[in-house]
Motif scaffolding. Structure first.
Motif, PDB file in Angstrom:
ATOM      1  N   VAL A  94       0.996  -1.235   0.059  1.00 27.01           N
ATOM      2  CA  VAL A  94       0.072   0.553  -0.614  1.00 27.01           C
ATOM      3  C   VAL A  94       0.953   1.094  -0.196  1.00 27.01           C
ATOM      4  CG1 VAL A  94      -1.189   1.344   1.440  1.00 27.01           C
ATOM      5  CG2 VAL A  94      -2.575  -0.331   1.033  1.00 27.01           C
ATOM      6  N   TRP A  95       1.240   2.383  -0.994  1.00 24.55           N
ATOM      7  CA  TRP A  95       1.260   3.389  -0.889  1.00 24.55           C
ATOM      8  C   TRP A  95       1.071   4.715  -0.045  1.00 24.55           C
ATOM      9  CZ3 TRP A  95       1.582   7.741  -5.513  1.00 24.55           C
ATOM     10  CH2 TRP A  95       2.364   8.352  -5.091  1.00 24.55           C
ATOM     11  N   GLU A  96       0.879   4.908   0.655  1.00 26.20           N
ATOM     12  CA  GLU A  96      -0.022   5.597   1.572  1.00 26.20           C
ATOM     13  C   GLU A  96       0.743   7.847   1.512  1.00 26.20           C
ATOM     14  OE1 GLU A  96      -0.521   4.186   5.221  1.00 26.20           O
ATOM     15  OE2 GLU A  96       1.512   5.437   5.578  1.00 26.20           O
ATOM     16  N   ARG A  97       0.423   7.841   0.692  1.00 25.69           N
ATOM     17  CA  ARG A  97      -0.349   9.697   0.525  1.00 25.69           C
ATOM     18  C   ARG A  97      -0.334  10.548   1.938  1.00 25.69           C
ATOM     19  NH1 ARG A  97       1.343  11.831  -4.007  1.00 25.69           N
ATOM     20  NH2 ARG A  97       1.812  13.126  -3.058  1.00 25.69           N
ATOM     21  N   ARG A  98       0.365  11.671   2.620  1.00 31.04           N
ATOM     22  CA  ARG A  98      -0.417  12.469   3.932  1.00 31.04           C
ATOM     23  C   ARG A  98      -0.831  11.198   4.923  1.00 31.04           C
ATOM     24  NH1 ARG A  98      -1.525  14.414  -0.725  1.00 31.04           N
ATOM     25  NH2 ARG A  98      -0.823  16.509  -1.020  1.00 31.04           N
ATOM     26  N   ALA A  99      -0.223  10.418   5.214  1.00 27.42           N
ATOM     27  CA  ALA A  99      -1.043   9.335   6.273  1.00 27.42           C
ATOM     28  C   ALA A  99      -2.292   8.470   5.617  1.00 27.42           C
ATOM     29  CB  ALA A  99      -0.590   9.703   7.371  1.00 27.42           C
ATOM     30  N   GLN A 100      -1.903   8.265   4.819  1.00 30.21           N
ATOM     31  CA  GLN A 100      -3.565   8.346   3.786  1.00 30.21           C
ATOM     32  C   GLN A 100      -3.128   6.879   2.848  1.00 30.21           C
ATOM     33  OE1 GLN A 100      -6.366   7.440   5.251  1.00 30.21           O
ATOM     34  NE2 GLN A 100      -5.242   9.119   7.143  1.00 30.21           N
ATOM     35  N   PRO A 101      -3.500   6.140   2.673  1.00 35.42           N
ATOM     36  CA  PRO A 101      -4.057   4.882   1.582  1.00 35.42           C
ATOM     37  C   PRO A 101      -4.147   5.443  -0.045  1.00 35.42           C
ATOM     38  CG  PRO A 101      -5.174   3.599   3.240  1.00 35.42           C
ATOM     39  CD  PRO A 101      -5.116   4.807   3.867  1.00 35.42           C
ATOM     40  N   ALA A 102      -3.375   5.743  -0.991  1.00 30.40           N
ATOM     41  CA  ALA A 102      -3.570   5.967  -2.299  1.00 30.40           C
ATOM     42  C   ALA A 102      -3.472   4.940  -3.071  1.00 30.40           C
ATOM     43  CB  ALA A 102      -2.186   7.349  -2.128  1.00 30.40           C
ATOM     44  N   ALA A 103      -2.726   3.612  -3.346  1.00 29.99           N
ATOM     45  CA  ALA A 103      -2.922   2.832  -3.980  1.00 29.99           C
ATOM     46  C   ALA A 103      -2.396   2.074  -3.734  1.00 29.99           C
ATOM     47  CB  ALA A 103      -1.486   3.591  -5.023  1.00 29.99           C
ATOM     48  N   VAL A 104      -2.964   0.280  -3.764  1.00 30.78           N
ATOM     49  CA  VAL A 104      -2.266  -0.728  -3.397  1.00 30.78           C
ATOM     50  C   VAL A 104      -2.426  -1.713  -4.644  1.00 30.78           C
ATOM     51  CG1 VAL A 104      -4.841  -1.547  -3.272  1.00 30.78           C
ATOM     52  CG2 VAL A 104      -3.828  -2.811  -2.494  1.00 30.78           C
ATOM     53  N   LEU A 105      -1.473  -2.361  -4.024  1.00 25.13           N
ATOM     54  CA  LEU A 105      -1.478  -3.572  -5.022  1.00 25.13           C
ATOM     55  C   LEU A 105      -0.757  -4.760  -4.929  1.00 25.13           C
ATOM     56  CD1 LEU A 105       1.073  -0.899  -5.232  1.00 25.13           C
ATOM     57  CD2 LEU A 105       1.572  -1.416  -7.581  1.00 25.13           C
ATOM     58  N   ASP A 106      -0.438  -5.572  -5.441  1.00 18.65           N
ATOM     59  CA  ASP A 106      -0.749  -6.928  -4.618  1.00 18.65           C
ATOM     60  C   ASP A 106       0.572  -7.858  -5.824  1.00 18.65           C
ATOM     61  OD1 ASP A 106      -1.374  -8.327  -2.724  1.00 18.65           O
ATOM     62  OD2 ASP A 106      -2.233 -10.011  -3.377  1.00 18.65           O
ATOM     63  N   ALA A 107       1.933  -8.845  -5.357  1.00 19.02           N
ATOM     64  CA  ALA A 107       2.594  -9.273  -6.128  1.00 19.02           C
ATOM     65  C   ALA A 107       2.067 -10.714  -6.243  1.00 19.02           C
ATOM     66  CB  ALA A 107       3.833  -9.159  -5.249  1.00 19.02           C
ATOM     67  N   LYS A 108       1.971 -11.500  -7.711  1.00 11.03           N
ATOM     68  CA  LYS A 108       1.598 -12.789  -7.712  1.00 11.03           C
ATOM     69  C   LYS A 108       2.409 -13.985  -8.670  1.00 11.03           C
ATOM     70  CE  LYS A 108      -1.759 -12.007  -5.955  1.00 11.03           C
ATOM     71  NZ  LYS A 108      -2.938 -12.342  -4.362  1.00 11.03           N
ATOM     72  N   TYR A 109       3.062 -13.967  -7.986  1.00 13.40           N
ATOM     73  CA  TYR A 109       3.936 -14.614  -8.770  1.00 13.40           C
ATOM     74  C   TYR A 109       3.292 -16.440  -9.635  1.00 13.40           C
ATOM     75  CZ  TYR A 109       8.472 -17.822  -9.761  1.00 13.40           C
ATOM     76  OH  TYR A 109       9.555 -18.656 -10.097  1.00 13.40           O
TER      77      TYR A 109
END
Length: 391
Positions: free
Chosen positions: A296-311
């Motif tokens: 989860v990428w946070e900006r200003r201490a709030q979630p800004a984007a979510v990613l999941d890695a899939k092998y």
């Protein structure tokens, strides 16, 4: 010795394997064991690759991608700025990952110790009959009130028992548990234990200490980078009924996730914020349904984007619906309009917009067979797309 080979995430039928041995293999978590109607033993591999030995059976689970590329992936996850492809040496006759790591590590340590074992200062605190270094007055009063000796002292000791050597020793001890290593490599690792006989191994389960690169330790760095790869793996040394299982495994799901985390974190640095891994949250208002997105990428201490890695490999004809549903749940819980699934291989990227709610689910596909510069450029494009949707 009966030697079996099984590719990761695949199943194969073998002539019957004795029940105690099959149970020992299953206990490691590397494979699932079943039987078909003809009485053959079916082994299905998971995301673990490496070598296992149970009784007279030696099982090698092989990765789908090349050994050099996989070693780069493992090494880059631990030290993206320091990892070099020439750390991987002496692999002309090696055909499996664990042996490749062992051979490279042996070669690197032999080079590192060409001019002797590295020494350094270590701060020691102990009780002595004579004053050495400085007296720890507070500890002396607390533990030795009214006594003249022993003295609670602190001093710097010039010794070989320093973090760099402790990491090398612990990695060598782990590799010596691996069955089927080349004789020269096994002998070299045994000699390393003798050379580092005055060094204390790391405590099992502890994170390896940091070892900053200095003028004096620069020649140790290739060996240390490979040692950290070894310490990130999983040693198997457990009894299972009457048959013991031993070996060494790497979890490629975790390896890919760790690599993507480190690489994306560097790629997102110009945009600020903070990329957090294994982000804890909940799907429901009562906070009973836990979720933990990979990134989860946070900006200003709030979630800004979510990613999941899939092998895994993603195909146009068979999109992984379960992954998309999972990402939709993450976006919903975190209040985000867009989510990103990053796959290790497959067909072209895609984008899906969910009806009614309008949530956009994007899939990205990396080609790990391409040159490293191309792979890193792919990750940079993902980072740019993530930031563009926010900035």
């Amino acid at each position: 010795m009966r030697r079996l080979t099984l590719p990761e995430h695949q199943a194969r039928a073998f002539s019957p394997i004795a029940r105690p041995i099959a149970d020992a293999l299953a206990t490691t978590g590397a494979v699932k064991v079943s039987a078909d109607l003809e009485g053959r033993t079916i082994l299905k591999a998971s995301s673990y690759v490496g070598v296992l030995r149970c009784g007279e059976v030696e099982l090698r689970v092989t990765p789908k991608i090349g050994i050099h590329r996989l070693l780069w992936l493992l090494g880059h996850a631990h030290d993206p700025s320091g990892w070099r492809d020439d750390d991987i040496v002496g692999l002309a006759t090696v055909d499996d990952l664990v042996t490749a790591v062992a051979v490279s590590f042996h070669t690197a340590t032999r080079r590192a110790l060409t001019h002797g074992v590295l020494q350094g200062y270590r701060t020691v605190e102990e009780a002595l009959p004579l004053l050495r270094g400085r007296l720890r007055e507070a500890d002396q009063l607390r533990h030795r009130l009214g006594l003249v000796v022993p003295l609670e002292v602190r001093y710097d000791d010039y010794t070989v028992d320093i973090p760099e050597n402790r990491i090398l020793l612990t990695a060598a001890r782990r590799m010596l548990r691996v069955p089927g290593l080349p004789l020269a490599t096994h002998a070299g690792l045994r000699q390393l234990l003798t050379t580092l006989a005055d060094v204390t191994p790391l405590v099992a389960g502890d994170k390896p200490p940091d070892t900053p690169t200095t003028r004096l330790t620069r020649h140790y760095q290739p060996a240390l980078r490979l040692a950290r790869i070894i310490l990130s793996g999983r040693s198997i040394d457990q009894p299972s009924g009457s048959t013991a299982a031993s070996g060494f495994l790497f979890d490629l799901n975790k390896a890919f996730e760790d690599w993507l985390t480190i690489t994306l974190r560097r790629a997102l640095e110009p945009y600020g914020g903070r990329l957090r891994d294994q982000y804890p949250s909940h799907l429901d208002m009562m906070r009973q349904l836990r979720i933990r997105p990979d990134l989860v990428w946070e900006r200003r201490a709030q979630p800004a984007a979510v990613l999941d890695a899939k092998y895994k490999r993603v195909k146009d004809a068979d999109r992984p619906h379960a992954d998309l549903y999972q990402m939709l749940a993450y976006c919903t819980a975190l209040g985000l309009p867009e989510g990103h699934l990053v796959y290790a291989s497959g067909d072209a990227p895609s984008s899906h917009t969910v009806v009614e709610v309008g949530t956009r689910l994007r899939t990205w596909v990396l080609d790990l067979a391409r040159p490293t510069e191309h792979i890193l450029d792919q990750v940079n494009r993902i980072a740019n797309a993530v930031a563009a949707a926010i900035v």
